[in-house]
Design an enzyme around this catalytic site. Structure first.
Site, short mmCIF file in Angstrom:
data_model
loop_
_atom_site.label_atom_id
_atom_site.label_comp_id
_atom_site.label_asym_id
_atom_site.label_seq_id
_atom_site.Cartn_x
_atom_site.Cartn_y
_atom_site.Cartn_z
N ASP A 112 -1.62 7.23 6.77
CA ASP A 112 -2.67 6.35 6.26
C ASP A 112 -2.96 5.35 7.37
OD1 ASP A 112 -4.07 4.25 5.19
OD2 ASP A 112 -2.79 3.99 3.43
N TRP B 212 0.81 -1.22 0.00
CA TRP B 212 0.00 0.00 0.00
C TRP B 212 0.84 1.26 0.00
CZ3 TRP B 212 -4.23 -0.47 -2.19
CH2 TRP B 212 -4.95 -1.65 -2.08
N LYS C 188 -12.54 -1.15 6.77
CA LYS C 188 -11.93 -2.06 7.73
C LYS C 188 -12.57 -1.89 9.11
CE LYS C 188 -8.01 -1.86 4.69
NZ LYS C 188 -7.96 -3.18 4.06
#
Lengths: 367, 367
Positions: free
Chosen positions: B178, B106, B202
């Site tokens: 993030d 990511w 999530k």
């Protein structure tokens, strides 16, 4: 309405009504989709199961709108306002011009955003006629820049209830259309368009997703310089609408709506029902001395029916009593006032009949 | 699993499990929210009712994370990948540099996108140690550009299961993080950050929405040139997260999750439960000769537990039998392989106990 458990007739312009059967199915599957032990919203987007949902959703949309193979269908994050930037960012190199038809609120917002990324050649698409009614500017009075990279127009202006009755004919270049509030309500000749976009929250599903239909051969001419990857149509297309985690529950929901539309008989059937609903409502308003339409015949939307009371002081009471009668979201947009009945695909003929009956009784009560 | 109607224990990395109680409430309200006669997803976003939902959702998030008043909370369209572009587009003027910690998948994606909008000073944040285990690069070995406009890092790398154990201390400038896969799982000292973002799918709700927490005094320094309006944090903030139709159902859902978290006892309680779940699982794996963790102690994620079998040929059978036992989505990411148990807030201690029992029985069956 208190705690009455029935469903109201919901005339909201958007987020708008969803067919009750679709909500019932989603409700049934919400904790356990397909015996999988979880909701679709809890399902990894890289699972074969989600891919099946996405593929079927796209296939059903292609069937409904008869989308040719040389057009890509994208399910994108965000709303139409994202497309206001995305279209010029993809189409226009620095210094290039595009034609924009200026209608009301949404097209003005669109032009404001697009002007940050290119030069705008603006043509008025709407005006007030000598009777004080809104009408489309006839196409033979338009002045367009034939060298403009495309002509952008909003096929249906949700707020004032003005709708193009035909595809524009006079521009020889590419047509781009914001069809947020009339996609899936009528047949579209996709091949006349370079790109069509529509936010989901009127005729497709919950807000947060936008459908884009774009001719694939245009991809090679699209710009990428300082365009976020997720705003690049070719990139999103190359990843099958999943360069990142997609709005998966919205896609699933759209799929349920598309299945429902196919079960109803498809777009031609919906179009006939939509015309019937709109004619019922406009015919009632036209014969009334109490209500009137602010839009001239020949320019009227069959999705968003703007209605005004000749004496506007009754509006608040109308809205209050309508709500008590399970008719909700009939207030006009704050910039335009009056009443507005949005009668998208999910609004039944029964709902429109109920509204007309209520309008009639309301008038009688005031006499 | 056939058509069994029970809920599985869902270890998906994202879109991830949602608390069953939250889904049950949403299910109950899906056709008729608050006696209103329609679903929240059919409710106009400009209605006072939706504004109430939005305000309460923000208030509850502020309570949960103890967000100071000088930070704005934004509910934005799209996923974290949109933020990969948005952060540099707002922070960096042409020619300016930012520091990025490169971890795994990511953060690499993030750097690739950000490098389109500014110069990147990259510091490796993760490495393989002499035992072949992944570990964080200690902060005293970092080399950062102190003139960089900010330091961006991914607090928890979902795919490999590596997580920062503390906030970085060594950079004197702005911190941007993030926190997709660990927001709301642990207390955060918000004041250490310039900006935090997290995709919803999530620990927050369905995909298609991202929460941004940003220090308001930074707004005046943010760039606007060729930045789409909906990517400009100050613009979205000035419109109260509604410059356009927001992802309203996602916001509503996040609100239900936030209420559930408060009912559970808030973030400190969730943190203790999350640590307990992770310790149970790592302790089991560490004492096993059959399973092992590919991540060194001191670098392990308590949200995404990567697990490998010493003999990888059993993986397929493991996943198949796990699924038959209502334990789903345990497959590792395709780029990393192995198994992975994502144990976000919605995963109960019972779920982890059930997984450990299954792992043990699986091992016994193969003996």
């Amino acid at each position: 309405m208190g705690l009455d458990m029935t469903r109201a007739f919901n005339f909201s312009a958007g987020p708008a009504a969803i067919p009750t059967e679709v909500l019932e199915r989603a409700q049934k599957e919400l904790l356990n989709w397909n015996g999988y032990g979880c909701s679709v919203m809890e399902l990894g987007h890289r699972t074969p199961d989600f891919q099946t949902i996405l593929d079927k959703t796209e296939d059903d949309l292609r069937k409904l709108l008869n989308i040719p193979k040389n057009y890509k269908v994208l399910f994108m994050h965000g709303s139409a306002s994202h497309q206001f930037a995305m279209v010029p960012m993809n189409f226009l190199a620095p210094g290039e011009t595009a034609n924009y038809l200026e209608m009301d609120h949404w097209s003005k917002m669109c032009i404001k955003e697009a002007s940050r990324f290119g030069d705008m050649h603006i043509q008025q698409g709407i005006r007030t006629n000598s009777d004080g009614l809104l009408e489309l500017v006839p196409e033979n009075e338009w002045s367009l820049d034939e060298k403009g990279k495309y002509l952008h127009f909003t096929s249906n202006e949700t707020i004032v209830g003005v709708q193009f009755q035909d595809d524009p004919q006079s521009f020889s270049g590419k047509l781009v259309s914001d069809m947020c509030s009339d996609i899936l309500s009528r047949p579209i000749d996709i091949e006349k368009y370079a790109l069509i976009y529509a936010g989901a929250q009127k005729n497709i599903g919950p807000s947060g997703m936008t459908v884009v239909i774009v001719r694939e051969d245009l991809f090679e001419s699209f710009q990428t310089e300082r365009v976020p990857s997720l705003f690049q149509y070719p990139h999103v297309s190359s990843k099958g609408s999943m360069p990142n985690t997609p709005p998966s529950f919205g896609i699933y929901f759209a799929g349920l709506v598309f299945e429902w539309l196919l079960e109803q008989g498809g777009i031609e059937e919906m179009y006939q029902r939509n015309l019937k609903k709109a004619h019922m409502l406009y015919d009632y308003v036209d014969q009334s001395n109490f209500y009137h339409s602010p839009v001239a015949k020949g320019s009227r939307s069959f999705m968003n029916v703007a209605i005004q009371m000749k004496d506007r002081k009754h509006e608040e009471r109308f809205l209050h009593e309508a709500r008590e009668n399970h008719l909700i979201a009939l207030k006009g947009h704050k910039t335009f006032g009056g009443l507005r009945a949005s009668i998208y695909n999910a609004m039944s003929i029964e709902g429109v009949e109920t509204l007309i009956r209520f309008m009639d009784q309301f008038e009688q009560r005031l006499k």
